[in-house]
Design a protein around this motif. Structure first.
Motif, short mmCIF file in Angstrom:
data_model
loop_
_atom_site.label_atom_id
_atom_site.label_comp_id
_atom_site.label_asym_id
_atom_site.label_seq_id
_atom_site.Cartn_x
_atom_site.Cartn_y
_atom_site.Cartn_z
N ASN A 19 0.82 -1.22 0.00
CA ASN A 19 0.00 0.00 0.00
C ASN A 19 0.85 1.27 0.00
OD1 ASN A 19 0.97 -0.33 2.57
ND2 ASN A 19 -0.94 0.10 3.60
N VAL A 20 2.16 1.11 -0.05
CA VAL A 20 3.06 2.27 -0.05
C VAL A 20 3.29 2.73 -1.49
CG1 VAL A 20 5.41 3.04 0.50
CG2 VAL A 20 4.18 1.58 2.09
N LYS A 21 3.10 4.02 -1.74
CA LYS A 21 3.23 4.54 -3.11
C LYS A 21 4.63 5.07 -3.41
CE LYS A 21 -1.35 4.82 -4.57
NZ LYS A 21 -1.94 4.26 -3.40
N ASN A 22 5.24 5.67 -2.42
CA ASN A 22 6.57 6.24 -2.60
C ASN A 22 7.44 5.91 -1.40
OD1 ASN A 22 6.44 8.08 -5.08
ND2 ASN A 22 4.63 8.67 -3.92
N VAL A 23 8.68 5.60 -1.67
CA VAL A 23 9.64 5.38 -0.59
C VAL A 23 10.91 6.16 -0.91
CG1 VAL A 23 8.80 3.10 0.13
CG2 VAL A 23 10.55 3.27 -1.65
N THR A 24 11.64 6.50 0.13
CA THR A 24 12.94 7.12 -0.07
C THR A 24 14.00 6.09 0.28
OG1 THR A 24 12.03 9.26 0.52
CG2 THR A 24 14.41 9.06 0.58
N CYS A 25 14.90 5.87 -0.65
CA CYS A 25 15.95 4.88 -0.42
C CYS A 25 16.79 5.32 0.78
CB CYS A 25 16.82 4.74 -1.67
SG CYS A 25 18.19 3.60 -1.43
N PHE A 26 16.94 4.42 1.75
CA PHE A 26 17.70 4.78 2.96
C PHE A 26 19.19 4.84 2.68
CE2 PHE A 26 16.88 0.19 3.06
CZ PHE A 26 18.16 -0.31 3.17
N LYS A 27 19.62 4.29 1.58
CA LYS A 27 21.06 4.28 1.27
C LYS A 27 21.46 5.50 0.44
CE LYS A 27 24.89 1.44 0.67
NZ LYS A 27 25.31 0.18 0.07
N CYS A 28 20.81 5.71 -0.70
CA CYS A 28 21.24 6.80 -1.59
C CYS A 28 20.31 8.00 -1.50
CB CYS A 28 21.33 6.31 -3.03
SG CYS A 28 19.75 5.92 -3.79
N GLY A 29 19.17 7.87 -0.79
CA GLY A 29 18.28 9.02 -0.61
C GLY A 29 17.38 9.32 -1.79
N LYS A 30 17.41 8.48 -2.81
CA LYS A 30 16.57 8.71 -3.98
C LYS A 30 15.11 8.37 -3.67
CE LYS A 30 16.41 7.62 -8.92
NZ LYS A 30 16.55 8.97 -9.46
N ARG A 31 14.21 9.20 -4.18
CA ARG A 31 12.79 8.97 -3.99
C ARG A 31 12.29 8.04 -5.08
NH1 ARG A 31 8.99 10.64 -0.74
NH2 ARG A 31 6.93 11.17 -1.51
N LEU A 32 11.62 6.98 -4.66
CA LEU A 32 11.23 5.94 -5.61
C LEU A 32 9.72 5.77 -5.61
CD1 LEU A 32 13.81 3.35 -4.27
CD2 LEU A 32 14.15 4.80 -6.27
N SER A 33 9.15 5.75 -6.79
CA SER A 33 7.75 5.45 -6.94
C SER A 33 7.61 3.93 -7.02
CB SER A 33 7.23 6.12 -8.21
OG SER A 33 5.91 5.72 -8.43
N THR A 34 6.91 3.34 -6.07
CA THR A 34 6.95 1.87 -5.97
C THR A 34 6.32 1.17 -7.17
OG1 THR A 34 4.94 1.92 -4.63
CG2 THR A 34 7.04 1.86 -3.46
N LYS A 35 5.43 1.84 -7.87
CA LYS A 35 4.82 1.16 -9.03
C LYS A 35 5.81 1.01 -10.19
CE LYS A 35 2.67 5.18 -11.14
NZ LYS A 35 1.46 5.82 -11.58
N HIS A 36 6.90 1.76 -10.15
CA HIS A 36 7.92 1.62 -11.19
C HIS A 36 9.05 0.68 -10.79
CE1 HIS A 36 5.98 4.57 -13.58
NE2 HIS A 36 6.17 5.55 -12.71
N LEU A 37 9.00 0.20 -9.57
CA LEU A 37 10.06 -0.68 -9.11
C LEU A 37 9.80 -2.11 -9.56
CD1 LEU A 37 10.58 0.54 -5.45
CD2 LEU A 37 12.03 1.00 -7.42
N ARG A 38 10.85 -2.78 -9.86
CA ARG A 38 10.73 -4.19 -10.20
C ARG A 38 10.56 -5.01 -8.91
NH1 ARG A 38 14.78 -7.86 -13.76
NH2 ARG A 38 13.64 -9.76 -13.39
N ILE A 39 9.56 -5.85 -8.91
CA ILE A 39 9.29 -6.66 -7.73
C ILE A 39 9.97 -8.02 -7.89
CG2 ILE A 39 7.50 -7.82 -6.38
CD1 ILE A 39 5.70 -5.36 -7.38
#
Ligand code: ZN
Length: 73
Positions: A19-39
């Motif tokens: 149910n999370v739409k966006n996350v911020t990478c804890f390592k590089c700080g990049k903001r990621l839209s979860t629907k574009h991430l490969r699962i």
């Protein structure tokens, strides 16, 4: 549902909830839209997700170019 995904910027794997739409990478700080991430892995069980995460980490540390194919649907 939990998903195991990998940051496309720095290749750091992490577990997210579906149910999370966006996350911020804890390592590089990049903001990621979860629907574009490969699962790489999906499960209802957080323990299983963490196991998959550990496996993915080990694979990445061992042989980075092989990690994209360890969890095929
Ligand atoms: Zn990152």
């Amino acid at each position: 549902m939990f998903y195991v995904v990998v940051c496309p910027n720095c290749k750091t794997p992490r577990v997210i909830e579906d149910n999370v739409k966006n996350v911020t990478c804890f390592k590089c700080g990049k903001r990621l839209s979860t629907k574009h991430l490969r699962i790489f892995f999906k499960t209802d069980d957080l323990r299983e997700a963490r196991m998959a995460l550990g496996l993915l980490n080990a694979k990445i540390n061992g042989k980075e170019d092989e990690f994209t194919c360890i969890f095929k649907e």
